[in-house]
Design a protein around this motif. Structure first.
Motif, PDB file in Angstrom:
ATOM      1  N   THR A 234       0.808  -1.223   0.000  1.00 23.51           N
ATOM      2  CA  THR A 234       0.000   0.000   0.000  1.00 23.51           C
ATOM      3  C   THR A 234       0.838   1.269   0.000  1.00 23.51           C
ATOM      4  O   THR A 234       0.599   2.170  -0.811  1.00 23.51           O
ATOM      5  CB  THR A 234      -0.943   0.006   1.217  1.00 23.51           C
ATOM      6  N   GLU A 235       1.832   1.369   0.896  1.00 22.76           N
ATOM      7  CA  GLU A 235       2.613   2.613   0.977  1.00 22.76           C
ATOM      8  C   GLU A 235       3.386   2.890  -0.306  1.00 22.76           C
ATOM      9  O   GLU A 235       3.480   4.032  -0.742  1.00 22.76           O
ATOM     10  CB  GLU A 235       3.520   2.638   2.210  1.00 22.76           C
ATOM     11  N   CYS A 236       3.918   1.852  -0.939  1.00 25.04           N
ATOM     12  CA  CYS A 236       4.636   2.044  -2.211  1.00 25.04           C
ATOM     13  C   CYS A 236       3.662   2.407  -3.328  1.00 25.04           C
ATOM     14  O   CYS A 236       3.941   3.288  -4.137  1.00 25.04           O
ATOM     15  CB  CYS A 236       5.406   0.782  -2.592  1.00 25.04           C
ATOM     16  N   ALA A 237       2.538   1.733  -3.370  1.00 17.97           N
ATOM     17  CA  ALA A 237       1.546   2.007  -4.414  1.00 17.97           C
ATOM     18  C   ALA A 237       1.025   3.436  -4.296  1.00 17.97           C
ATOM     19  O   ALA A 237       0.848   4.118  -5.316  1.00 17.97           O
ATOM     20  CB  ALA A 237       0.399   1.008  -4.322  1.00 17.97           C
ATOM     21  N   ASP A 238       0.802   3.895  -3.067  1.00 14.55           N
ATOM     22  CA  ASP A 238       0.326   5.274  -2.873  1.00 14.55           C
ATOM     23  C   ASP A 238       1.331   6.289  -3.398  1.00 14.55           C
ATOM     24  O   ASP A 238       0.964   7.257  -4.063  1.00 14.55           O
ATOM     25  CB  ASP A 238       0.042   5.539  -1.389  1.00 14.55           C
ATOM     26  N   VAL A 239       2.616   6.057  -3.113  1.00 19.25           N
ATOM     27  CA  VAL A 239       3.669   6.967  -3.583  1.00 19.25           C
ATOM     28  C   VAL A 239       3.737   6.932  -5.107  1.00 19.25           C
ATOM     29  O   VAL A 239       3.884   7.968  -5.757  1.00 19.25           O
ATOM     30  CB  VAL A 239       5.036   6.584  -2.959  1.00 19.25           C
ATOM     31  N   GLN A 240       3.609   5.745  -5.690  1.00 22.62           N
ATOM     32  CA  GLN A 240       3.656   5.634  -7.146  1.00 22.62           C
ATOM     33  C   GLN A 240       2.477   6.359  -7.802  1.00 22.62           C
ATOM     34  O   GLN A 240       2.671   7.072  -8.788  1.00 22.62           O
ATOM     35  CB  GLN A 240       3.668   4.160  -7.566  1.00 22.62           C
ATOM     36  N   VAL A 241       1.289   6.173  -7.264  1.00 22.27           N
ATOM     37  CA  VAL A 241       0.110   6.837  -7.843  1.00 22.27           C
ATOM     38  C   VAL A 241       0.250   8.350  -7.733  1.00 22.27           C
ATOM     39  O   VAL A 241      -0.062   9.086  -8.674  1.00 22.27           O
ATOM     40  CB  VAL A 241      -1.187   6.327  -7.178  1.00 22.27           C
ATOM     41  N   LYS A 242       0.751   8.847  -6.610  1.00 22.80           N
ATOM     42  CA  LYS A 242       0.985  10.290  -6.437  1.00 22.80           C
ATOM     43  C   LYS A 242       2.015  10.779  -7.461  1.00 22.80           C
ATOM     44  O   LYS A 242       1.847  11.834  -8.076  1.00 22.80           O
ATOM     45  CB  LYS A 242       1.461  10.570  -4.999  1.00 22.80           C
ATOM     46  N   THR A 243       3.073  10.005  -7.650  1.00 18.13           N
ATOM     47  CA  THR A 243       4.104  10.355  -8.634  1.00 18.13           C
ATOM     48  C   THR A 243       3.509  10.415 -10.036  1.00 18.13           C
ATOM     49  O   THR A 243       3.787  11.335 -10.802  1.00 18.13           O
ATOM     50  CB  THR A 243       5.254   9.332  -8.584  1.00 18.13           C
ATOM     51  N   ILE A 244       2.676   9.452 -10.372  1.00 15.60           N
ATOM     52  CA  ILE A 244       2.031   9.412 -11.688  1.00 15.60           C
ATOM     53  C   ILE A 244       1.149  10.642 -11.885  1.00 15.60           C
ATOM     54  O   ILE A 244       1.191  11.287 -12.935  1.00 15.60           O
ATOM     55  CB  ILE A 244       1.234   8.097 -11.849  1.00 15.60           C
ATOM     56  N   GLU A 245       0.384  10.988 -10.866  1.00 14.16           N
ATOM     57  CA  GLU A 245      -0.471  12.182 -10.954  1.00 14.16           C
ATOM     58  C   GLU A 245       0.370  13.442 -11.154  1.00 14.16           C
ATOM     59  O   GLU A 245       0.017  14.318 -11.951  1.00 14.16           O
ATOM     60  CB  GLU A 245      -1.326  12.307  -9.692  1.00 14.16           C
ATOM     61  N   ASP A 246       1.505  13.527 -10.439  1.00 16.67           N
ATOM     62  CA  ASP A 246       2.397  14.679 -10.587  1.00 16.67           C
ATOM     63  C   ASP A 246       2.948  14.783 -12.002  1.00 16.67           C
ATOM     64  O   ASP A 246       3.050  15.872 -12.567  1.00 16.67           O
ATOM     65  CB  ASP A 246       3.553  14.603  -9.581  1.00 16.67           C
ATOM     66  N   ILE A 247       3.310  13.656 -12.594  1.00 17.20           N
ATOM     67  CA  ILE A 247       3.858  13.666 -13.957  1.00 17.20           C
ATOM     68  C   ILE A 247       2.788  14.113 -14.953  1.00 17.20           C
ATOM     69  O   ILE A 247       3.077  14.854 -15.893  1.00 17.20           O
ATOM     70  CB  ILE A 247       4.445  12.290 -14.338  1.00 17.20           C
ATOM     71  N   PHE A 248       1.542  13.694 -14.744  1.00 13.93           N
ATOM     72  CA  PHE A 248       0.463  14.148 -15.618  1.00 13.93           C
ATOM     73  C   PHE A 248       0.294  15.662 -15.526  1.00 13.93           C
ATOM     74  O   PHE A 248      -0.062  16.300 -16.499  1.00 13.93           O
ATOM     75  CB  PHE A 248      -0.857  13.445 -15.280  1.00 13.93           C
ATOM     76  N   GLU A 249       0.574  16.247 -14.362  1.00 12.36           N
ATOM     77  CA  GLU A 249       0.436  17.694 -14.181  1.00 12.36           C
ATOM     78  C   GLU A 249       1.616  18.469 -14.757  1.00 12.36           C
ATOM     79  O   GLU A 249       1.441  19.449 -15.455  1.00 12.36           O
ATOM     80  CB  GLU A 249       0.284  18.033 -12.699  1.00 12.36           C
TER      81      GLU A 249
END
Length: 172
Positions: free
Chosen positions: A69-84
């Motif tokens: 969970t903690e790694c997946a959350d960081v990855q999803v946040k990173t992905i959202e940041d890259i989209f921005e």
């Protein structure tokens, strides 16, 4: 003449695509593509092999199903940041499989459309478990070496006064 040129360009395109597929499929890194929510759109054969899953068990599923969970959350946040902001990012996360911990170093980059807008994210992950274990061993070895050096220094500091005391005791 136009038909011949189209056929030639089509052959070149197929050859280029074949070369691309060969490079991606033979890489010993996990190469995958995800959407804005972290759902896996594609993955190379090494990725399926590494996660010990079939394509249908990964494609269309979220990264949260592969990572803790903690790694997946960081990855999803990173992905959202890259989209921005379309700035590539690097992460190091672990995966638990068969009661073993594996560490992955992953580079995330945005894939752009013709309007320079991010449409999906390319992830390239490398298994760094052995390197991480070696680094931990080196850290512990350095700690033990430092402890040995400190013990030698303490012994030297204790031996100096003892030598003086023994010298005076012998003279008495």
């Amino acid at each position: 003449m136009l038909k011949r040129e189209v056929e030639e360009k089509t052959r070149e395109l197929r050859k280029s695509e074949s070369l691309y597929r060969s490079l991606v499929e033979r890489a010993e890194d996990i190469i995958f593509r995800v959407d804005k929510k972290g759902n896996v759109l594609s993955m190379n054969k090494y990725g399926y092999y590494f996660f010990r899953r079939r394509p249908e068990e990964i494609l269309g599923h979220n990264l949260a199903e592969l990572f803790p969970t903690e790694c997946a959350d960081v990855q999803v946040k990173t992905i959202e940041d890259i989209f921005e902001d379309n700035v590539s990012r690097h992460l190091i996360c672990y995966v638990l499989m068969d009661r073993n911990e594996y560490w992955l170093s992953t580079n995330f980059s945005g894939l752009l459309d013709e309007n320079e807008k991010v449409t999906s994210i390319l992830g390239i992950s490398r298994d760094i478990t052995e390197r991480r274990k070696m680094e931990e061993q080196m850290y512990h070895t350095e700690k033990l070496a430092s402890l040995g050096t400190m013990a030698a220094g303490v012994a030297h500091e204790i031996n100096n006064p003892l030598a003086i005391i023994l010298g005076f005791t012998e003279m008495l």
